[in-house]
Design an enzyme around this catalytic site. Sequence first.
Site, short mmCIF file in Angstrom:
data_model
loop_
_atom_site.label_atom_id
_atom_site.label_comp_id
_atom_site.label_asym_id
_atom_site.label_seq_id
_atom_site.Cartn_x
_atom_site.Cartn_y
_atom_site.Cartn_z
N CYS A 110 0.85 -1.19 0.00
CA CYS A 110 0.00 0.00 0.00
C CYS A 110 0.88 1.24 0.00
O CYS A 110 2.10 1.15 0.10
CB CYS A 110 -0.95 0.02 1.20
SG CYS A 110 -0.12 0.43 2.75
N CYS A 113 3.35 1.71 2.86
CA CYS A 113 4.61 0.98 2.69
C CYS A 113 5.56 1.79 1.81
O CYS A 113 6.75 1.88 2.08
CB CYS A 113 4.35 -0.38 2.04
SG CYS A 113 3.23 -1.46 2.93
N ASP A 706 -7.94 25.79 0.08
CA ASP A 706 -7.18 25.20 1.18
C ASP A 706 -6.71 26.36 2.07
O ASP A 706 -6.64 27.51 1.62
CB ASP A 706 -6.00 24.41 0.64
CG ASP A 706 -5.09 23.88 1.74
OD1 ASP A 706 -5.62 23.30 2.70
OD2 ASP A 706 -3.87 24.10 1.64
N ASP A 911 -2.13 23.76 -2.55
CA ASP A 911 -0.69 23.79 -2.81
C ASP A 911 0.04 22.54 -2.36
O ASP A 911 1.20 22.35 -2.71
CB ASP A 911 -0.05 24.99 -2.12
CG ASP A 911 -0.01 24.82 -0.60
OD1 ASP A 911 -1.02 24.33 -0.04
OD2 ASP A 911 1.01 25.15 0.00
N ASP A 915 -3.66 18.14 -0.90
CA ASP A 915 -4.72 18.76 -1.70
C ASP A 915 -4.93 18.04 -3.03
O ASP A 915 -5.92 18.30 -3.73
CB ASP A 915 -4.39 20.23 -2.00
CG ASP A 915 -4.27 21.06 -0.72
OD1 ASP A 915 -5.07 20.83 0.20
OD2 ASP A 915 -3.37 21.91 -0.65
#
Length: 1038
Positions: A110, A113, A706, A911, A915
């Site tokens: 995954c 890892c 954001d 940024d 995001d």
Amino acid sequence: MGTSLSVQPKAHQPTNQNCCYNQHHHVLVRLNSNLPFSCAFCRENNTQRPIACTSKLLALACIRNDSYGDLSPRPRYPSMTKYPKGVSVPEISLHGSEAKAVFSVIGMTCVACAGSVEKAVKRLPGIREAAVDFLNNRTQVLFYPSFVNEETIRETIEDAGFEATLIQDETSDKSTQVCRIRINGMTSTSFSKTVEQALQAIQGVQKAQVALATEEAEVHYDPKILSYNQLLQAIEDTGFGAILISTGEDMYKIQLKVDGIRTDNSMRMIENSLLALPGVQSIDIDPELNKFSLSYKPEMTGPRNFVKVIESIGMGQFKAMIFPEGSRGRESLRQEEIKQYYRSFLWSLVFTVPVFLISMVFMCIRAIKHGLDTKIVNMLTIGAILRRVLSTPVQFIIGRRFYTGAYKALRHHSANMDVLIALGTNAAYFYSVYSVLRAAASPDFMGTDFFETSSMLISFILLGKYLEVLAKGKTSEAIAKLMDLAPETAILLTLDDEGNVINQEEIDGRLIQKNDVIKIIPGAKVASDGFVIWGQSHVNESMITGEARPVAKRKGDPVIGGTVNENGVLHIKATKVGSESAIAQIARLVESAQMAKAPVQKFADRISKFFVPLVIILSFSTWLAWFLAGEFHGYPESWIPNSMDSFQLALQFGISVIVIACPCAFGLATPTAVMVGTGVGASQGVLIKGGQALESAHKVNCIVFDKTGTLTVGKPVVVNTKLFKNMVLRDYYELVAAAEVNGEHPLAKAIVEHAKKFREDEESPVWPEARDFVSVTGHGVKAIVRNKEIIVGNRSLMLDHNIAIPADAEQMLAEIEEMAQTGILISIDQEVTGVLAISDPLKPGEREVISILKSMKVKSKMVTGDNWGTANSIAREVGIETVMAETKPEQKAEKVKELQASGYVVAMVGDGINDSPALVAADVGMAIGAGTDIAIEAADIVLMKSNLEDVITAIDLSRKTFSRIRLNYIWALGYNLLGIPIAAGALFPGTGFRLPPWIAGAAMAASSVSVVVCSLLLKNYKRPRMLENLEIRAIRIE
């Protein structure tokens, strides 16, 4: 089952604590001695979790195999080299260039890892970049061989609990290559569609885009299956000329022209001398042009070495220079096309003007008319012979391009403007030939010829094509202006072993090589991307970033090629030259944007399929209707001009219908506006990645911002510390910094930087060892430091560990959040011992930007992983009403999808890596130029400056562009809907007005030109007046 278990805790560290890589803490479990470590969480859920993890985080993947056949993400703008920690910038150049190694890593299941492997590798000295692809079990590492080698990297990966094997020769094994091809002869969307389909049908072609406006194709293909020569051949097989502009191999390829070669032996001698140079990989020679095309390794050699070697051969009889820029490129080909149309038009005038004078002017002068009407054979006159002789070269030699274009179209079962022109002019010409032959054979036939119609028609169409090509060339001026920023010459310095200047010489700017030291005098352009090794000055970077204020530069600071040195002398070391430079990368991005089709272009594609056949049917119907009406006396004979009969009148109406119809205007309506719009955007510091982004942006009615790094500067600092336990601040921060030093979150970095202030006596403080490190995304970290359990994070993290929060701490947190700051709790051995207040200041002008967006009927919302108190305070300060706080990265994407489900067209502005899922999920993703590679890669629009006024510019420019596209379509559609009935004689019965074919042809040519000129008016784009009153400076992130 007799399987022995040994448990080893491992800290899976991603590159950013905000990233959802850290959704769970991992424990590596070895099932037996023959199996590698793997993630216990993924093993426990091995049927579902890896797949779910993959699907959710695919947008975050740092590898984009579909776009680049390389594991590295595309470097963001501006492209500057990273250096090993602890090594000064000038020092690194003494240790050689970087190298690349690719490892096969077994045991990753995954992204967490992958994060563990990446973190372990990046801790090594001399690592420039590491990218891990857990889906394909591969890791690519860029490193400096003087600091670390492949074996050390491999052992580090294995120490992290995975099996690693170095893959040999992986560097040259590219699975995707991109080439750009110039296509000659495309005149309509049906042609571009034909070529595009032909390319996509080739095995090994992954993606093909053909742009009518630029007359270019961009093809992504597998070089192991086919070569670019096969692509060129496929295009030529469709009936068009194909010229290679560039390939993916051109990054380190140069073309040299050598004067003084007179024999084959001289050419072989030069070739052998060049091949003897270290780093030269291959040479292609064009004997006719004395051109040498060299592929080379830039870290070993460069163009200046090639020139020196060539000029040192044969006692200096050879003179080498870089082959004239773009000799086979876009601009020279465009200029050649303009010259061809201009020459064709002038030659057509040589024959057409006399035909016009004989047919229209001289027939009104009695003396000349008498001579022209002199009969030679039966009713055949001198004037008819002269008209035929003069119009024949125009029809078959000068007008040959229309026959060729019509043949290519019909060959591929399509029809275009060339088919209409060929039909119209041939109808006029061959009827005229019939009339002349019948006059020669009959003593009483009084026919009228239309030779002036065919020749004047071709002349006016050539004039229109000349003006159209001239105007189309101006739509791509943005790229030319970008490339013109590079200076023509540079001052090369030669240094001794101690770094003293021992010589300087002026060289061609294109001969700069990596690691050259260049002198930049006041007022001169910076010759290449690099960094300052000596001197101080201010550099004007407005032509690249749009930032008007000069930026201070001193030793170690990066510089961008093409920017202007204001004052002071600088010595810079070149790191990125030629195609690697920031200018070249921006130009390539703009080129790609101009290649991409906007969805609205499908409207023109659909029309083009039926337009020409429909026009031919209308033309034939017009001729038949007028002819039958004349034969059966459906209109008074007084309507027929004296020099014609009913058949000839009907023929003129039919020809006028054919030649007035203009399919080209539809085809040019969208691509020309997109080309100009993206070019204007680049000049304004807004990089728009194609027509899709432009089209989506003009519909945006909701923007999600954001917080950290987008609304705020992104450089948080600790502004207050309150302890609830008697401790020395130095010792206290030593424990906290030891726990946070492994973190990549901006807040973690802020805490570590603040802790360094208590150890200013040490240049590089060494913090105590942290064991059993755990990072909880969006909450904080936990570690054992000096046998004490340290937990640093927010309320949720404390409550999850059953740690009571004192009333004093709660009060302190409330006060911090009211001031729009972030409160961090510190727990030592299950007891809250302190609170840190961290402030990340807002960028200037944010409230005004939000207010302007509201006036544009765009709703603003904020999404952040920060706590609700801080988020609400920030939102109140900037004027945002809707806040989504304490969200994880995947939750940001879900919030975006919820807004889309509510009917909003959503733009996401961010940024960071965290995001990226939201940027991909949004209808339009906008990345801050100072953000991360992955965020910029995931975005549709890149804001090169770090302020948000460009969000307004992007939306306003997209609206203006699509307003122009709509205007183009209205004009193209209106012109045809109005022009065709007039050409068919709709006004003739009531007014006696009819449109001669040659005037109809001129109108058709003018329609295409007018569409291009309408698009060109976008070059006068000005930002909204509301922004002119804002004093927003770009924020420079140090």
